[in-house]
Design a protein around this motif. Structure first.
Motif, PDB file in Angstrom:
ATOM      1  N   GLU A  18      -4.040 -15.065-109.651  1.00 41.99           N
ATOM      2  CA  GLU A  18      -4.467 -13.705-109.289  1.00 41.99           C
ATOM      3  C   GLU A  18      -5.318 -13.086-110.395  1.00 41.99           C
ATOM      4  N   GLN A  19      -4.904 -13.294-111.642  1.00 44.04           N
ATOM      5  CA  GLN A  19      -5.681 -12.787-112.772  1.00 44.04           C
ATOM      6  C   GLN A  19      -7.027 -13.500-112.871  1.00 44.04           C
ATOM      7  N   ARG A  20      -7.004 -14.794-112.595  1.00 42.24           N
ATOM      8  CA  ARG A  20      -8.218 -15.613-112.709  1.00 42.24           C
ATOM      9  C   ARG A  20      -9.301 -15.184-111.734  1.00 42.24           C
ATOM     10  N   ILE A  21      -8.921 -14.749-110.527  1.00 38.06           N
ATOM     11  CA  ILE A  21      -9.917 -14.469-109.485  1.00 38.06           C
ATOM     12  C   ILE A  21     -10.272 -12.990-109.381  1.00 38.06           C
ATOM     13  N   LYS A  22      -9.839 -12.192-110.356  1.00 33.14           N
ATOM     14  CA  LYS A  22     -10.223 -10.776-110.350  1.00 33.14           C
ATOM     15  C   LYS A  22     -11.744 -10.650-110.393  1.00 33.14           C
ATOM     16  N   ASN A  23     -12.271  -9.728-109.630  1.00 26.42           N
ATOM     17  CA  ASN A  23     -13.717  -9.468-109.588  1.00 26.42           C
ATOM     18  C   ASN A  23     -14.507 -10.695-109.130  1.00 26.42           C
ATOM     19  N   ALA A  24     -13.911 -11.485-108.232  1.00 23.82           N
ATOM     20  CA  ALA A  24     -14.579 -12.687-107.744  1.00 23.82           C
ATOM     21  C   ALA A  24     -15.910 -12.363-107.079  1.00 23.82           C
ATOM     22  N   GLU A  25     -15.973 -11.214-106.432  1.00 22.44           N
ATOM     23  CA  GLU A  25     -17.202 -10.850-105.715  1.00 22.44           C
ATOM     24  C   GLU A  25     -18.389 -10.608-106.647  1.00 22.44           C
ATOM     25  N   LYS A  26     -18.136 -10.521-107.951  1.00 21.37           N
ATOM     26  CA  LYS A  26     -19.214 -10.300-108.917  1.00 21.37           C
ATOM     27  C   LYS A  26     -19.653 -11.588-109.625  1.00 21.37           C
ATOM     28  N   SER A  27     -19.015 -12.700-109.281  1.00 20.26           N
ATOM     29  CA  SER A  27     -19.285 -13.944-109.995  1.00 20.26           C
ATOM     30  C   SER A  27     -19.854 -15.002-109.067  1.00 20.26           C
ATOM     31  N   PRO A  28     -20.960 -15.658-109.451  1.00 23.82           N
ATOM     32  CA  PRO A  28     -21.503 -16.750-108.628  1.00 23.82           C
ATOM     33  C   PRO A  28     -20.555 -17.934-108.545  1.00 23.82           C
ATOM     34  N   THR A  29     -19.619 -18.044-109.516  1.00 23.03           N
ATOM     35  CA  THR A  29     -18.622 -19.107-109.455  1.00 23.03           C
ATOM     36  C   THR A  29     -17.820 -19.020-108.162  1.00 23.03           C
ATOM     37  N   TYR A  30     -17.631 -17.793-107.672  1.00 23.84           N
ATOM     38  CA  TYR A  30     -16.861 -17.552-106.445  1.00 23.84           C
ATOM     39  C   TYR A  30     -17.774 -17.185-105.275  1.00 23.84           C
ATOM     40  N   LEU A  31     -19.036 -17.589-105.353  1.00 25.81           N
ATOM     41  CA  LEU A  31     -20.025 -17.365-104.289  1.00 25.81           C
ATOM     42  C   LEU A  31     -20.288 -15.880-104.056  1.00 25.81           C
ATOM     43  N   MET A  32     -20.086 -15.073-105.097  1.00 19.18           N
ATOM     44  CA  MET A  32     -20.369 -13.634-105.044  1.00 19.18           C
ATOM     45  C   MET A  32     -19.626 -12.959-103.883  1.00 19.18           C
ATOM     46  N   ALA A  33     -18.362 -13.368-103.704  1.00 18.21           N
ATOM     47  CA  ALA A  33     -17.578 -12.820-102.591  1.00 18.21           C
ATOM     48  C   ALA A  33     -16.095 -12.907-102.918  1.00 18.21           C
ATOM     49  N   PRO A  34     -15.262 -12.076-102.242  1.00 15.83           N
ATOM     50  CA  PRO A  34     -13.814 -12.190-102.435  1.00 15.83           C
ATOM     51  C   PRO A  34     -13.324 -13.562-101.975  1.00 15.83           C
ATOM     52  N   VAL A  35     -12.165 -13.959-102.498  1.00 22.00           N
ATOM     53  CA  VAL A  35     -11.592 -15.251-102.137  1.00 22.00           C
ATOM     54  C   VAL A  35     -10.116 -15.088-101.773  1.00 22.00           C
ATOM     55  N   GLU A  36      -9.602 -16.084-101.082  1.00 20.78           N
ATOM     56  CA  GLU A  36      -8.193 -16.103-100.695  1.00 20.78           C
ATOM     57  C   GLU A  36      -7.534 -17.337-101.296  1.00 20.78           C
ATOM     58  N   ILE A  37      -6.348 -17.162-101.870  1.00 24.32           N
ATOM     59  CA  ILE A  37      -5.613 -18.284-102.440  1.00 24.32           C
ATOM     60  C   ILE A  37      -4.911 -19.032-101.303  1.00 24.32           C
ATOM     61  N   VAL A  38      -5.230 -20.315-101.146  1.00 23.87           N
ATOM     62  CA  VAL A  38      -4.578 -21.108-100.101  1.00 23.87           C
ATOM     63  C   VAL A  38      -3.610 -22.132-100.687  1.00 23.87           C
ATOM     64  N   ALA A  39      -3.709 -22.407-101.996  1.00 26.24           N
ATOM     65  CA  ALA A  39      -2.760 -23.319-102.648  1.00 26.24           C
ATOM     66  C   ALA A  39      -2.726 -23.019-104.130  1.00 26.24           C
ATOM     67  N   ASP A  40      -1.531 -23.118-104.700  1.00 30.46           N
ATOM     68  CA  ASP A  40      -1.342 -22.881-106.137  1.00 30.46           C
ATOM     69  C   ASP A  40      -0.335 -23.915-106.640  1.00 30.46           C
ATOM     70  N   TYR A  46      -5.550 -24.494-108.508  1.00 24.17           N
ATOM     71  CA  TYR A  46      -5.579 -23.628-107.322  1.00 24.17           C
ATOM     72  C   TYR A  46      -6.654 -24.074-106.348  1.00 24.17           C
ATOM     73  N   VAL A  47      -6.435 -23.736-105.085  1.00 18.80           N
ATOM     74  CA  VAL A  47      -7.401 -23.987-104.020  1.00 18.80           C
ATOM     75  C   VAL A  47      -7.687 -22.648-103.361  1.00 18.80           C
ATOM     76  N   LEU A  48      -8.974 -22.301-103.269  1.00 20.22           N
ATOM     77  CA  LEU A  48      -9.381 -21.008-102.722  1.00 20.22           C
ATOM     78  C   LEU A  48     -10.236 -21.192-101.472  1.00 20.22           C
TER      79      LEU A  48
END
Length: 396
Positions: free
Chosen positions: A297-319, A269-271
């Protein structure tokens, strides 16, 4: 009749006593049933065998020798030295100082030269080969793989950081090692407390071992301490078995599910980050490239709580759905292709710990699409990413 019977019994007892008294050799002694050996008895017996070996040979038994009897003693001694309680219990029996701690290494050269965990050398098997008519010299590159400094460790360091972060947040977990078939390119294992990454699996070559031809494959194994080894695939498997090594697997996914290339499917995936942080939001073409064996979608749940996702929500741009291809291997190749434009940033998680996200790259989405297609087709080996031009260019 009574008197005669009493006299007969008395006479028999006298003869029996005389027989017992004449048994100078103890042939009639009733054997004493030995007491059941306790765990402490077995521990002492195992240690005393190592002591007797030291007395007979003038050295400590080695756990890496090809001589099986000595190897067993060395492995037992290694196990004892790893347990403070056992050391304390056995101190009174330690006449040669076998339980004394070794000297603390003063430099990296000392560490690499010691190899106490048998991570630096591959002596290609458990069998004693001394009786074979032809034996390769120790320095032969086909018989021994010595660990050396990894010259391009900067290309792998982020992978270890990411795996430690995933272990911390529960995305991956440690599982028992399941054998040789699981030693595949792109896999992570823990051996002797050190994480390692199987970066490459070489071509299969047939070698004669113990008089029989066996298929062998050299690996490129990267260790998180900045060294690498070209040990055989079978040798790594042996060490993982012997030292109770562990595999790093996706939480909730069976180890064999993510290794069977014929049936495995997953996602690359690309976010895009939806962070409100001006330092993040202001970076054009910033994308996260990752893989998942579950839905994105399951993988990025609670993205805003994880430093892996820069502590913010993300958008899927490619799968990208993968078939007959390990998504983890594809992800690794993409990370290698775009290593030059990896995001250099530090995030702080909810516990105040600093974390460097390693899967974010400043690269256009169309170039990522192109790289995926070229990896699948095999063309990528002839191309490199030129950060200044912002495109994949042919190797010169």
């Amino acid at each position: 009749m009574t008197n005669n019977s009493d006299e007969a019994v008395s006479g028999f007892e006298d003869r029996l006593q005389a027989l017992l008294d004449s048994d100078d050799d103890g042939l009639l002694d009733v054997p004493v049933k030995p007491a059941k050996a306790t765990a402490a008895d077995r521990l002492e017996r195992a240690f005393l065998e190592a002591v007797e070996f030291r007395r007979a040979h003038g050295r400590i038994p080695s756990s890496s020798t090809r001589e099986i009897a000595e190897r067993k003693l060395g492995a037992r001694l290694d196990g004892i030295l790893a347990n403070e309680e056992k050391i304390t219990a056995l101190k009174p029996l330690d006449e040669f100082g076998l339980l004394e701690p070794g000297a603390v290494p003063e430099s990296i050269d000392d560490v690499l030269g010691g190899d106490d965990l048998d991570l630096l050398v591959d002596d290609s098997g458990l069998l004693d080969l001394s009786g074979l008519p032809v034996r390769k010299l120790p320095e032969s590159p086909d018989s021994v793989a010595k660990r050396k400094k990894c010259a391009d460790f900067d290309q792998f360091e982020h992978l270890f950081k990411a795996k430690h972060a995933e272990l911390a947040d529960g995305t991956v977990t440690l599982a028992p090692f399941k054998g040789l078939p699981t030693v595949q390119e792109g896999r992570f294992f823990v051996l002797g407390g050190v994480m390692l990454f199987v970066a490459e699996v070489g071509e299969t070559k047939t070698l004669v071992v113990g008089g029989k031809p066996e298929p062998k494959q050299r690996l490129r194994v990267i260790f998180e301490n900045g060294t690498e080894s070209a040990m055989y695939r079978q040798s790594l498997s042996i060490r993982l078995h012997e030292q109770e090594g562990q595999a790093i697997v996706r939480t909730g996914i069976a180890d064999d599910e993510i290794l069977d290339a014929d049936t495995e499917s997953g996602h690359i995936y690309v976010l895009r980050s939806l962070s409100a942080d001006p330092q993040i939001a202001g970076i054009e073409n910033l994308h996260k490239i990752g893989f998942s064996t579950t839905s994105v979608e399951q993988r990025i749940k609670n993205a805003e709580k994880s430093p892996t996702y820069l502590m913010a929500p993300v958008e899927i741009v490619a799968d990208y759905r993968t078939y007959n291809l390990k998504p983890s291997a594809l992800e690794h190749l993409l990370h290698r292709v775009f290593a030059e434009v990896r995001l250099d940033a530090t995030q702080v998680d909810k516990h105040g710990r600093h974390y460097d996200p390693s899967e974010w790259f400043v690269v256009r989405r169309s170039v990522i699409d192109q790289a995926v297609n070229m990896i699948v087709s095999g063309e990528i080996v002839d191309y490199v990413y030129d950060a200044q031009l912002g495109k994949l260019t042919h190797r010169t």
